[in-house]
Design a protein around this motif. Structure first.
Motif, PDB file in Angstrom:
ATOM      1  N   ALA A  43      12.020  30.125  35.649  1.00 49.46           N
ATOM      2  CA  ALA A  43      12.524  28.831  36.113  1.00 49.46           C
ATOM      3  C   ALA A  43      11.406  27.891  36.566  1.00 49.46           C
ATOM      4  O   ALA A  43      11.382  26.719  36.183  1.00 49.46           O
ATOM      5  CB  ALA A  43      13.540  29.035  37.229  1.00 49.46           C
ATOM      6  N   ALA A  44      10.473  28.385  37.363  1.00 49.73           N
ATOM      7  CA  ALA A  44       9.394  27.531  37.874  1.00 49.73           C
ATOM      8  C   ALA A  44       8.491  27.045  36.743  1.00 49.73           C
ATOM      9  O   ALA A  44       8.099  25.874  36.705  1.00 49.73           O
ATOM     10  CB  ALA A  44       8.582  28.291  38.920  1.00 49.73           C
ATOM     11  N   CYS A  45       8.189  27.940  35.814  1.00 54.36           N
ATOM     12  CA  CYS A  45       7.329  27.585  34.678  1.00 54.36           C
ATOM     13  C   CYS A  45       8.021  26.567  33.774  1.00 54.36           C
ATOM     14  O   CYS A  45       7.414  25.586  33.335  1.00 54.36           O
ATOM     15  CB  CYS A  45       6.963  28.839  33.894  1.00 54.36           C
ATOM     16  SG  CYS A  45       5.850  28.515  32.504  1.00 54.36           S
ATOM     17  N   VAL A  46       9.306  26.798  33.486  1.00 53.21           N
ATOM     18  CA  VAL A  46      10.064  25.875  32.639  1.00 53.21           C
ATOM     19  C   VAL A  46      10.097  24.490  33.281  1.00 53.21           C
ATOM     20  O   VAL A  46       9.877  23.479  32.608  1.00 53.21           O
ATOM     21  CB  VAL A  46      11.500  26.397  32.377  1.00 53.21           C
ATOM     22  CG1 VAL A  46      12.345  25.348  31.671  1.00 53.21           C
ATOM     23  CG2 VAL A  46      11.458  27.683  31.554  1.00 53.21           C
ATOM     24  N   LYS A  47      10.349  24.434  34.590  1.00 53.11           N
ATOM     25  CA  LYS A  47      10.403  23.157  35.307  1.00 53.11           C
ATOM     26  C   LYS A  47       9.049  22.451  35.261  1.00 53.11           C
ATOM     27  O   LYS A  47       8.989  21.240  35.030  1.00 53.11           O
ATOM     28  CB  LYS A  47      10.850  23.392  36.748  1.00 53.11           C
ATOM     29  CG  LYS A  47      11.003  22.143  37.558  1.00 53.11           C
ATOM     30  CD  LYS A  47      12.184  21.313  37.094  1.00 53.11           C
ATOM     31  CE  LYS A  47      12.383  20.110  37.997  1.00 53.11           C
ATOM     32  NZ  LYS A  47      12.782  18.922  37.277  1.00 53.11           N
ATOM     33  N   GLY A  52       5.914  18.128  32.743  1.00 50.81           N
ATOM     34  CA  GLY A  52       4.736  17.744  31.968  1.00 50.81           C
ATOM     35  C   GLY A  52       5.074  17.145  30.613  1.00 50.81           C
ATOM     36  O   GLY A  52       4.178  16.834  29.828  1.00 50.81           O
ATOM     37  N   GLY A  53       6.370  17.012  30.315  1.00 50.11           N
ATOM     38  CA  GLY A  53       6.765  16.360  29.068  1.00 50.11           C
ATOM     39  C   GLY A  53       7.316  17.263  27.987  1.00 50.11           C
ATOM     40  O   GLY A  53       7.721  16.785  26.924  1.00 50.11           O
ATOM     41  N   SER A  54       7.350  18.566  28.219  1.00 52.69           N
ATOM     42  CA  SER A  54       7.886  19.494  27.226  1.00 52.69           C
ATOM     43  C   SER A  54       9.417  19.466  27.281  1.00 52.69           C
ATOM     44  O   SER A  54      10.002  19.681  28.344  1.00 52.69           O
ATOM     45  CB  SER A  54       7.387  20.918  27.495  1.00 52.69           C
ATOM     46  OG  SER A  54       7.817  21.804  26.486  1.00 52.69           O
ATOM     47  N   PRO A  55      10.088  19.191  26.157  1.00 58.06           N
ATOM     48  CA  PRO A  55      11.558  19.130  26.184  1.00 58.06           C
ATOM     49  C   PRO A  55      12.184  20.504  26.406  1.00 58.06           C
ATOM     50  O   PRO A  55      11.612  21.538  26.049  1.00 58.06           O
ATOM     51  CB  PRO A  55      11.933  18.584  24.815  1.00 58.06           C
ATOM     52  CG  PRO A  55      10.747  18.786  23.950  1.00 58.06           C
ATOM     53  CD  PRO A  55       9.554  18.880  24.840  1.00 58.06           C
ATOM     54  N   GLN A  72      19.415  16.328  26.383  1.00 56.89           N
ATOM     55  CA  GLN A  72      18.622  17.009  27.406  1.00 56.89           C
ATOM     56  C   GLN A  72      19.213  16.927  28.809  1.00 56.89           C
ATOM     57  O   GLN A  72      19.136  17.878  29.575  1.00 56.89           O
ATOM     58  CB  GLN A  72      17.214  16.396  27.451  1.00 56.89           C
ATOM     59  CG  GLN A  72      16.390  16.622  26.210  1.00 56.89           C
ATOM     60  CD  GLN A  72      15.760  17.981  26.233  1.00 56.89           C
ATOM     61  OE1 GLN A  72      15.003  18.313  27.142  1.00 56.89           O
ATOM     62  NE2 GLN A  72      16.062  18.788  25.241  1.00 56.89           N
ATOM     63  N   ASP A  73      19.814  15.799  29.148  1.00 56.52           N
ATOM     64  CA  ASP A  73      20.313  15.581  30.503  1.00 56.52           C
ATOM     65  C   ASP A  73      21.327  16.624  30.954  1.00 56.52           C
ATOM     66  O   ASP A  73      21.416  16.952  32.132  1.00 56.52           O
ATOM     67  CB  ASP A  73      20.907  14.176  30.630  1.00 56.52           C
ATOM     68  CG  ASP A  73      22.006  13.912  29.609  1.00 56.52           C
ATOM     69  OD1 ASP A  73      21.815  14.240  28.425  1.00 56.52           O
ATOM     70  OD2 ASP A  73      23.062  13.371  30.004  1.00 56.52           O
ATOM     71  N   VAL A  74      22.077  17.210  30.015  1.00 55.42           N
ATOM     72  CA  VAL A  74      23.107  18.202  30.375  1.00 55.42           C
ATOM     73  C   VAL A  74      22.475  19.506  30.898  1.00 55.42           C
ATOM     74  O   VAL A  74      23.127  20.261  31.615  1.00 55.42           O
ATOM     75  CB  VAL A  74      24.059  18.452  29.178  1.00 55.42           C
ATOM     76  CG1 VAL A  74      23.408  19.319  28.121  1.00 55.42           C
ATOM     77  CG2 VAL A  74      25.362  19.049  29.624  1.00 55.42           C
ATOM     78  N   LEU A  75      21.206  19.729  30.599  1.00 54.10           N
ATOM     79  CA  LEU A  75      20.533  20.956  31.053  1.00 54.10           C
ATOM     80  C   LEU A  75      19.740  20.772  32.339  1.00 54.10           C
ATOM     81  O   LEU A  75      19.207  21.748  32.884  1.00 54.10           O
ATOM     82  CB  LEU A  75      19.604  21.482  29.952  1.00 54.10           C
ATOM     83  CG  LEU A  75      20.291  22.006  28.696  1.00 54.10           C
ATOM     84  CD1 LEU A  75      19.258  22.490  27.683  1.00 54.10           C
ATOM     85  CD2 LEU A  75      21.279  23.109  29.018  1.00 54.10           C
TER      86      LEU A  75
END
Length: 108
Positions: A43-47, A52-55, A72-75
């Motif tokens: 979770a922390a890495c994904v955030k 940083g701009g990664s979808p 993207q907004d739904v996630l």
């Protein structure tokens, strides 16, 4: 001969298009980011990668395939979570209509 070849080619293209049509359903999987995909879901890495701009992407439980997410907004808020989504898949693009959390939050 040329007409027969063109007719066969047209039939193959039309048949292929039928398989490429979007598929509606529900799937279980993980919210990751495009940089890490299925290799590391934390979770922390994904955030951090998202900031940083990664979808964000959806990683399927079934075969670990990675799908781009069109909305993207739904996630947002589900980074690194194990979820069930409903929606439609068209090629490698997932459009999500609903998201629900799954109890098991440990990737297998």
């Amino acid at each position: 001969m040329k007409r027969t070849f063109l007719a066969i080619t047209a039939a193959v293209v039309m048949t292929s298009g039928a398989f490429a049509a979007s598929m509606k359903g529900s799937w279980n999987g993980w919210v990751s980011d495009a940089k890490c995909g299925a290799s590391k879901i934390d979770a922390a890495c994904v955030k951090t990668c998202e900031d940083g701009g990664s979808p964000l992407v959806f990683v399927s439980d079934k075969d670990k395939s990675v799908l781009q997410v069109s909305n993207q907004d739904v996630l947002k808020g589900h980074e690194g979570h194990h979820i069930k989504v409903k929606g439609s898949v068209d090629g490698d693009k997932l459009t999500i209509t609903s998201v629900s959390m799954l109890k098991d939050q440990t990737m297998k």
